[in-house]
Enzyme design. Sequence first.
Site, short mmCIF file in Angstrom:
data_model
loop_
_atom_site.label_atom_id
_atom_site.label_comp_id
_atom_site.label_asym_id
_atom_site.label_seq_id
_atom_site.Cartn_x
_atom_site.Cartn_y
_atom_site.Cartn_z
N ARG A 17 -2.80 1.13 -6.48
CA ARG A 17 -1.82 1.07 -5.39
C ARG A 17 -0.45 0.58 -5.82
O ARG A 17 0.58 1.12 -5.41
CB ARG A 17 -2.36 0.14 -4.30
CG ARG A 17 -3.54 0.76 -3.62
CD ARG A 17 -4.19 -0.19 -2.64
NE ARG A 17 -5.28 0.51 -1.97
CZ ARG A 17 -6.09 -0.06 -1.10
NH1 ARG A 17 -5.97 -1.34 -0.81
NH2 ARG A 17 -7.03 0.65 -0.52
N HIS A 70 0.84 -1.20 0.00
CA HIS A 70 0.00 0.00 0.00
C HIS A 70 0.88 1.25 0.00
O HIS A 70 1.80 1.36 0.80
CB HIS A 70 -0.89 -0.02 1.25
CG HIS A 70 -2.05 0.91 1.14
ND1 HIS A 70 -1.89 2.27 1.10
CD2 HIS A 70 -3.38 0.69 1.04
CE1 HIS A 70 -3.08 2.83 0.99
NE2 HIS A 70 -4.00 1.90 0.95
#
Lengths: 648, 259
Positions: free
Chosen positions: A339, A268
């Site tokens: 992401r 992330h």
Amino acid sequence: MAEKLISKIPEGPLSEKWTKHKSQIRVVSPGNKRKLEVIVIGTGLGGASAAASLGELGYNVKVFCISDSPRRAHSIAAQGGINAAKNYQNDNDSIYRLFYDTIKGGDYRSREANVYRLAEVSNNIIDQCVAQGVPFAREYGGLLANRSFGGAQVSRTFYARGQTGQQLLLGAYAALNRQIAAGTVKSYPRHEMLDLVLINGEAKGIIARNLVTGEIERFGAHAVVIASGGYGNTYFLSTNAMNSNGSAAWQCYKKGAFFANPCFAQIHPTCIPVHGEQQSKLTLMSESLRNDGRIWVPKKKEDVEKLRKHQIKPSDIAEEDRDYYLERRYPAFGNLVPRDVASRAAKERCDAGYGVNETGLAVFLDFKTAIERLGEDIIRKRYGNLFQMYEKITATNPYKEPMMIYPAIHYTMGGIWVDYNLMTTIPGLYAIGEANFSDHGGNRLGASALMQGLADGYFILPYTIGDYLASKFKEPKTDTNAPEFAEAEKAVRAKIEKLFSIKGKESVDTIHKRLGHIMWEYVGMARNAEGLKEGIKRIQELKKEFWSNVYVAGENGEFNQELEKALRLADFLEIGELMARDALNRNESCGGHFREEYQTEDGETKRDDENYMYVAAWEYKGEGVEPELHKEPLKYENIKIATRNYKD
Amino acid sequence: MDLTLKVWRQKNAKSKGHFETYKVRNISPDSSFLEMLDILNEQLISEGIDPVAVEKGCKSSGPVSFDHDCREGICGACSLYINGRAHGPDDEVTTCQLHMRKFKDGDTITIEPWRSKGFPVIKDLVVDRQAFDKILQAGGFVSVGTGGVPDGNAIPIPQEKAEESMDGAACIGCGACVATCKNGSAMLFVAARVSSLALLPQGKVEGAKRAKAMVAKMDELGFGACTNTRACEMECPKHITVNHIARLNREFLCAKFKD
């Protein structure tokens, strides 16, 4: 063995598959449901929604969680939102568009039929949660509000401040509580599944440890549902909760369930950077912040130097000296690229020497432009709790100075292989939510995990499990005195005794941290064949060291967190090896799996559709034996395969 | 920083607990409070204290047990009473969000579990909070099953109502309110749920019944009465206010009136 990988995807046009399938699978009559027992492992969005829905249908459900309450499952920490194809914003969203974005975001490594079904039921989820009293954000007119998330050009994310996962989980937990009160569900908090029990090759129960007393207990059922989440904590440092683990899923793998695409782990892009060696976990800053935050590093190295020496503040750097590198590289999506793309871009800038903190591993996420445009109050309303969380951790006020962020392990797309019915390769064993592999391919889009967990638990599993149980109602209750249970219990006890008997010199956490370093170094954001081989070697050595030199304090017959951690680490050491093995097998880059050997000239992922457009499903072959690879080819009949493009 | 810790040790629910004193060194001010406890535990493990041997003195040694999970202030697992305050000396944080920069080098820190009749100690700093689950099982839900519900936008809800409901729904069920209350009352916890549902049309239907059932369960489980000292509100890590208690009382009186 290839016949084991039958995906059971229904024939017919994509948009009719699920409807047709539902009409063709068997159902169980109310009277017979009462005779059937189902075990659910985990109480996150998948587990809680499944257990509640199965209980409402009339099955006898036993639900297990390792926390003191079902409400603490890690779904609670999801911040940003949940996607649905409602098209409330009139921005031309549709089930097809959500399906398309999810397949594309997953870099063409997920199943068309599963993803379409996910998009199809997404709308029911929002209706369901509203009916439960989930306080979603609303517009002044009283209708539901939406925001945008990475990988999408429409606004389809529903949210409750920065606490969407919490509110959705409390909704599912409330539904679960209602069934517990009604007596259809029995809840076993502070219980950890330590083995799966098979009788005649079918899943018939579990062995669990009562975490308060240390008792090893047997539980029987007609089917077992694994909803225990992902294995991101293999890396030690991740955004997962401290107790999140892959052990329940791993026991299923060792009993014969295939494990699919283990190398697909999501990194992330927006987490608070590591502060030092004492760090125990990483904190996520929601992707929703990228709606209004702009990511940058300085253009000039001298500014970087001054920042690192605290000679200047980020706000001192003039606009023209800032490199908004996502906007520069990906003009069409800007700060809202998926992401994996955002994470790699941050790594690229930091590797090039532009990291903005002392460690050189941080970039800025800046709200200056948004605050100038919208005012501090609106920003506070949208992200207040996230800003507060950031300030408590870092002692920096993000309304005044930009946040510092860096990528961290967050979610695992890989998991137990399941067919269209969410059943694993073991009859009667199901896997839902993050614990399975099916919907996110090589990269999961933001706000899709909550959608998948609830889709599986509320609207898919309760239908598909009936098809299996329809043939089981004549069977008596599972006898936990059967020799298969005794044998599994014996093995669990032996494993625990072995751990205590080692009495070595290294604590559990020390070894886990070392595993984390190996994983991040060799099986992290950028991988290559040589490094992966080295990684496998080091993990194997560490596993040997663990089994000969770990020190587990205390004893079994008590509340013992060291033993809990040791049992989980024993599995992480094996999961890590399989992840590396899978990454080594996949000679291409796709989604979050980036192999340095396979990249385009400008550093983007280079897929090999000809050779790797398949699901890699691994079969356990025994201790010390290499697992066997099975391939489920992926067919795209409704989507044109393309190179992902977030530039134009 | 170097610190002295006085930590509550208790082998199990049945045994008597006591404080033990430990020293920890070189703690980074950027570490979280729980990371500091991780360091203490690593130290206790490396000292190889054998808990079985010490048990003769009715002591529980070895690493200190404490509940924790998400470490970002949302799961509600962590539950420490630090220097006489639930979640320690910072406002609107859980224990896991408390950072060592809030302490000074050389400080002595006292660490205890939640102390309340409703939350018996399981071990050391770990308590049993199943009573909270039981209260919610008594009525903390809207009685709708999966499926067959109207469209999400079928009933408009004024934005301020949704926001107010969210204020109550933000409760993480940590139990700081109970631990702080001199009566050991769970009123703020119950009120947060009752009020957040009562504010929404979906929850309003069963509002009175819910209030009555949850309050009755709270009383039955041995939690004390509310005497409006507002200590709970001061220590709530999620800033849940006693306005929700007022709304609970309204719902409750309504129910009683109907009886």
